[in-house]
Each structure stands twice: as structure tokens, then as C-alpha cells.
Write a protein that holds these residues in place. Structure first.
Motif, PDB file in Angstrom:
ATOM      1  N   VAL A 127      -1.791  26.142  26.680  1.00 46.57           N
ATOM      2  CA  VAL A 127      -2.476  25.544  27.819  1.00 46.57           C
ATOM      3  C   VAL A 127      -1.607  25.474  29.066  1.00 46.57           C
ATOM      4  CG1 VAL A 127      -4.081  24.237  26.408  1.00 46.57           C
ATOM      5  CG2 VAL A 127      -1.936  23.183  27.090  1.00 46.57           C
ATOM      6  N   GLY A 128      -0.307  25.576  28.958  1.00 48.90           N
ATOM      7  CA  GLY A 128       0.570  25.480  30.121  1.00 48.90           C
ATOM      8  C   GLY A 128       0.882  26.801  30.780  1.00 48.90           C
ATOM      9  N   LEU A 129       0.311  27.889  30.307  1.00 52.66           N
ATOM     10  CA  LEU A 129       0.617  29.208  30.853  1.00 52.66           C
ATOM     11  C   LEU A 129      -0.618  29.842  31.492  1.00 52.66           C
ATOM     12  CD1 LEU A 129       2.718  30.768  27.933  1.00 52.66           C
ATOM     13  CD2 LEU A 129       3.553  29.596  29.977  1.00 52.66           C
ATOM     14  N   ALA A 130      -0.394  30.662  32.508  1.00 49.43           N
ATOM     15  CA  ALA A 130      -1.470  31.442  33.112  1.00 49.43           C
ATOM     16  C   ALA A 130      -1.933  32.496  32.103  1.00 49.43           C
ATOM     17  CB  ALA A 130      -0.975  32.110  34.390  1.00 49.43           C
ATOM     18  N   ALA A 131      -3.137  33.004  32.270  1.00 47.04           N
ATOM     19  CA  ALA A 131      -3.720  33.957  31.318  1.00 47.04           C
ATOM     20  C   ALA A 131      -2.810  35.150  31.009  1.00 47.04           C
ATOM     21  CB  ALA A 131      -5.089  34.415  31.806  1.00 47.04           C
ATOM     22  N   PRO A 132      -2.200  35.825  32.013  1.00 45.98           N
ATOM     23  CA  PRO A 132      -1.325  36.959  31.676  1.00 45.98           C
ATOM     24  C   PRO A 132      -0.096  36.523  30.866  1.00 45.98           C
ATOM     25  CG  PRO A 132      -1.907  37.018  34.000  1.00 45.98           C
ATOM     26  CD  PRO A 132      -2.383  35.707  33.461  1.00 45.98           C
ATOM     27  N   ASP A 133       0.431  35.331  31.163  1.00 43.73           N
ATOM     28  CA  ASP A 133       1.586  34.837  30.418  1.00 43.73           C
ATOM     29  C   ASP A 133       1.195  34.459  28.986  1.00 43.73           C
ATOM     30  OD1 ASP A 133       3.122  35.195  32.698  1.00 43.73           O
ATOM     31  OD2 ASP A 133       2.837  33.117  33.367  1.00 43.73           O
ATOM     32  N   GLN A 134      -0.038  33.960  28.808  1.00 42.59           N
ATOM     33  CA  GLN A 134      -0.516  33.666  27.457  1.00 42.59           C
ATOM     34  C   GLN A 134      -0.620  34.950  26.643  1.00 42.59           C
ATOM     35  OE1 GLN A 134      -3.744  30.820  26.859  1.00 42.59           O
ATOM     36  NE2 GLN A 134      -3.661  30.439  29.069  1.00 42.59           N
ATOM     37  N   ALA A 135      -1.134  36.002  27.262  1.00 41.42           N
ATOM     38  CA  ALA A 135      -1.238  37.287  26.570  1.00 41.42           C
ATOM     39  C   ALA A 135       0.151  37.811  26.219  1.00 41.42           C
ATOM     40  CB  ALA A 135      -1.991  38.295  27.438  1.00 41.42           C
ATOM     41  N   ALA A 136       1.080  37.701  27.153  1.00 48.57           N
ATOM     42  CA  ALA A 136       2.451  38.149  26.893  1.00 48.57           C
ATOM     43  C   ALA A 136       3.076  37.339  25.762  1.00 48.57           C
ATOM     44  CB  ALA A 136       3.289  38.025  28.165  1.00 48.57           C
ATOM     45  N   ASP A 137       2.849  36.034  25.768  1.00 50.19           N
ATOM     46  CA  ASP A 137       3.349  35.157  24.711  1.00 50.19           C
ATOM     47  C   ASP A 137       2.822  35.602  23.346  1.00 50.19           C
ATOM     48  OD1 ASP A 137       4.461  32.801  23.464  1.00 50.19           O
ATOM     49  OD2 ASP A 137       2.526  31.801  23.689  1.00 50.19           O
ATOM     50  N   PHE A 138       1.533  35.878  23.266  1.00 52.06           N
ATOM     51  CA  PHE A 138       0.928  36.316  22.007  1.00 52.06           C
ATOM     52  C   PHE A 138       1.545  37.629  21.531  1.00 52.06           C
ATOM     53  CE2 PHE A 138      -2.173  38.910  19.766  1.00 52.06           C
ATOM     54  CZ  PHE A 138      -2.468  38.084  18.689  1.00 52.06           C
ATOM     55  N   TYR A 139       1.635  38.612  22.422  1.00 55.88           N
ATOM     56  CA  TYR A 139       2.146  39.918  22.005  1.00 55.88           C
ATOM     57  C   TYR A 139       3.637  39.875  21.680  1.00 55.88           C
ATOM     58  CZ  TYR A 139      -2.384  41.812  22.901  1.00 55.88           C
ATOM     59  OH  TYR A 139      -3.730  42.054  22.840  1.00 55.88           O
ATOM     60  N   LEU A 140       4.379  39.037  22.342  1.00 56.32           N
ATOM     61  CA  LEU A 140       5.791  38.875  21.998  1.00 56.32           C
ATOM     62  C   LEU A 140       5.923  38.283  20.598  1.00 56.32           C
ATOM     63  CD1 LEU A 140       8.769  39.034  22.817  1.00 56.32           C
ATOM     64  CD2 LEU A 140       8.521  36.761  23.830  1.00 56.32           C
ATOM     65  N   ARG A 141       5.130  37.267  20.295  1.00 55.52           N
ATOM     66  CA  ARG A 141       5.160  36.676  18.955  1.00 55.52           C
ATOM     67  C   ARG A 141       4.715  37.689  17.896  1.00 55.52           C
ATOM     68  NH1 ARG A 141       5.782  31.155  19.145  1.00 55.52           N
ATOM     69  NH2 ARG A 141       5.460  30.237  21.190  1.00 55.52           N
ATOM     70  N   TYR A 149      11.572  30.401  22.015  1.00 60.44           N
ATOM     71  CA  TYR A 149      11.949  31.038  23.264  1.00 60.44           C
ATOM     72  C   TYR A 149      11.287  30.316  24.407  1.00 60.44           C
ATOM     73  CZ  TYR A 149       7.557  33.478  22.404  1.00 60.44           C
ATOM     74  OH  TYR A 149       6.260  33.772  22.126  1.00 60.44           O
ATOM     75  N   ALA A 150      11.733  30.623  25.584  1.00 61.53           N
ATOM     76  CA  ALA A 150      11.226  29.934  26.767  1.00 61.53           C
ATOM     77  C   ALA A 150      10.785  30.947  27.807  1.00 61.53           C
ATOM     78  CB  ALA A 150      12.307  29.035  27.352  1.00 61.53           C
ATOM     79  N   LEU A 151       9.745  30.599  28.534  1.00 63.98           N
ATOM     80  CA  LEU A 151       9.288  31.411  29.651  1.00 63.98           C
ATOM     81  C   LEU A 151      10.326  31.307  30.762  1.00 63.98           C
ATOM     82  CD1 LEU A 151       6.956  33.003  31.066  1.00 63.98           C
ATOM     83  CD2 LEU A 151       6.195  30.790  31.917  1.00 63.98           C
ATOM     84  N   VAL A 152      10.819  32.447  31.205  1.00 63.92           N
ATOM     85  CA  VAL A 152      11.803  32.462  32.292  1.00 63.92           C
ATOM     86  C   VAL A 152      11.101  32.689  33.614  1.00 63.92           C
ATOM     87  CG1 VAL A 152      13.830  33.625  33.231  1.00 63.92           C
ATOM     88  CG2 VAL A 152      13.654  33.236  30.768  1.00 63.92           C
ATOM     89  N   SER A 153      10.260  33.715  33.664  1.00 60.27           N
ATOM     90  CA  SER A 153       9.537  33.987  34.905  1.00 60.27           C
ATOM     91  C   SER A 153       8.326  34.845  34.615  1.00 60.27           C
ATOM     92  CB  SER A 153      10.440  34.686  35.921  1.00 60.27           C
ATOM     93  OG  SER A 153      10.739  35.995  35.481  1.00 60.27           O
ATOM     94  N   SER A 154       7.380  34.792  35.533  1.00 59.20           N
ATOM     95  CA  SER A 154       6.234  35.672  35.463  1.00 59.20           C
ATOM     96  C   SER A 154       5.992  36.189  36.871  1.00 59.20           C
ATOM     97  CB  SER A 154       5.008  34.937  34.922  1.00 59.20           C
ATOM     98  OG  SER A 154       4.657  33.894  35.788  1.00 59.20           O
ATOM     99  N   SER A 155       5.272  37.287  36.945  1.00 55.72           N
ATOM    100  CA  SER A 155       5.025  37.858  38.260  1.00 55.72           C
ATOM    101  C   SER A 155       3.575  38.251  38.378  1.00 55.72           C
ATOM    102  CB  SER A 155       5.914  39.088  38.480  1.00 55.72           C
ATOM    103  OG  SER A 155       5.435  40.172  37.710  1.00 55.72           O
ATOM    104  N   THR A 156       3.135  38.441  39.593  1.00 55.80           N
ATOM    105  CA  THR A 156       1.763  38.885  39.814  1.00 55.80           C
ATOM    106  C   THR A 156       1.599  40.337  39.377  1.00 55.80           C
ATOM    107  OG1 THR A 156       2.335  39.458  42.086  1.00 55.80           O
ATOM    108  CG2 THR A 156       1.340  37.294  41.699  1.00 55.80           C
ATOM    109  N   ALA A 157       2.700  41.050  39.179  1.00 56.84           N
ATOM    110  CA  ALA A 157       2.630  42.433  38.720  1.00 56.84           C
ATOM    111  C   ALA A 157       2.363  42.521  37.224  1.00 56.84           C
ATOM    112  CB  ALA A 157       3.934  43.165  39.061  1.00 56.84           C
TER     113      ALA A 157
END
Length: 176
Positions: A127-141, A149-157
Motif C-alpha cells: 500500500v505504500g508504493l506507487a503501482a509501477p513500484d509495486q509491480a517491480a517489488d513483485f517481480y523482484l521477489r 530489502y528497501a526501496l531506494v528510488s523510483s522514476s517516471t521512466a
């Protein structure tokens, strides 16, 4: 506003009546006894049939399963989004959301959360991440980097950087 009281919610059937806590500094039974499911964390399950009947139909049995395992640490809630994924739940304080939960799934979700892990079979995001970051989190796991692990940064790209035990990991998610 000061002076305006709100009524206490009724006690859940089968639960002890709500009691006033005389001193907020004194720990409650839940805070003292993590072994009995009272870790101080909460597990929220959407049971709101007014918003979508699926939430009541699937959420009530999932809530009962959670309440059997967690006691007063399991709460019913009104809306978590994703009706198509009913029953839905959020584990707090982790903020991890789960969906399509059957009562038989609750034990696995709670066991994973207790270990600080994520059960990917029913994981919907964080719930604390934007949709692209949630997708990245899922695929990383899913790519065998279970964390922590911790989110370091996200970008609009669409590139998200996570710090893992092995160092930084970059995950790029293409948008539609």
C-alpha cells in the motif's frame, strides 16, 4: 473536535467486551504475548457487502479464519479496493496487500507475515508504493530476491531501485 464523542463499536460476537485501558503506558495482553497471535500487528479483511457482494461472500469466511488464528488482531474493514480479488486483506504494519484469499489461505499468509516474508501466491502489492513500484517489488521477489530489502528510488521512466543484501537491484517495468 474536542467534546464530541464517538460511540464505541459493538463488541464482535464471541469476543470479550471492550475494556477501558486505565494507563496507556501499560502494555495490553496483545502487546505482552506475541506467541498467542497478539503481536500488536493487525490483519484487516474487507467484509463490506454494501460496496460489492463478493467482499461479504468471500471476506466473511476469510475474516473468521483470521480471527480464529489471531483473535483480536484480526479486524473487519470496509474497503481495500480490488473487489475482483475478494477476499482482500492488508497486514499492518507491513502494508502488504493480499487478494483472492480463501479461508484455507489465511494460515499461510499469516505465517509468512510473521516471518517477515511475503506469500507471493496471493500477494497484490504494497500500500505504500506507487503501482509501477509495486509491480517491480513483485517481480523482484519472484526473481528469488525474497528480501529484506528497501526501496531506494523510483522514476517516471519505470525503473525502480531496491537495496538488497547483495547490493542494489534495478527493476524496469514497462507501462501499457
Amino acid at each position: 473536535p474536542r467534546g464530541r464523542g464517538y460511540p464505541e463499536p459493538p463488541a464482535r460476537p464471541g469476543s470479550p467486551e471492550r475494556q477501558e485501558r486505565p494507563d496507556p503506558a501499560e502494555p495490553t495482553r496483545a502487546e505482552e504475548s506475541p506467541a498467542d497471535g497478539g503481536s500488536g500487528d493487525l490483519f484487516l479483511v474487507c467484509t463490506n457487502g454494501k460496496r460489492d457482494v463478493c467482499c461479504a461472500l468471500h471476506g466473511e469466511p476469510a475474516f473468521r479464519a483470521a480471527a480464529n488464528l489471531l483473535g483480536e488482531s484480526a479486524w473487519q474493514t470496509t474497503h481495500l479496493g480490488g473487489h475482483r480479488c475478494a477476499a482482500t486483506a492488508v497486514s499492518l504494519p507491513s502494508g502488504r496487500a493480499y487478494g483472492r484469499l480463501a479461508p484455507a489461505d489465511i494460515r499461510e499468509v499469516i505465517a509468512s507475515e510473521t516471518r517477515g516474508a511475503v506469500w507471493l501466491d496471493r500477494f497484490r502489492g504494497h500500500v505504500g508504493l506507487a503501482a509501477p513500484d509495486q509491480a517491480a517489488d513483485f517481480y523482484l521477489r519472484r526473481a528469488a530476491a525474497p528480501g529484506p530489502y528497501a526501496l531506494v528510488s523510483s522514476s517516471t521512466a519505470g525503473t525502480t531501485v531496491f537495496q538488497t543484501a547483495e547490493g542494489p537491484r534495478w527493476v524496469t517495468v514497462a507501462s501499457r
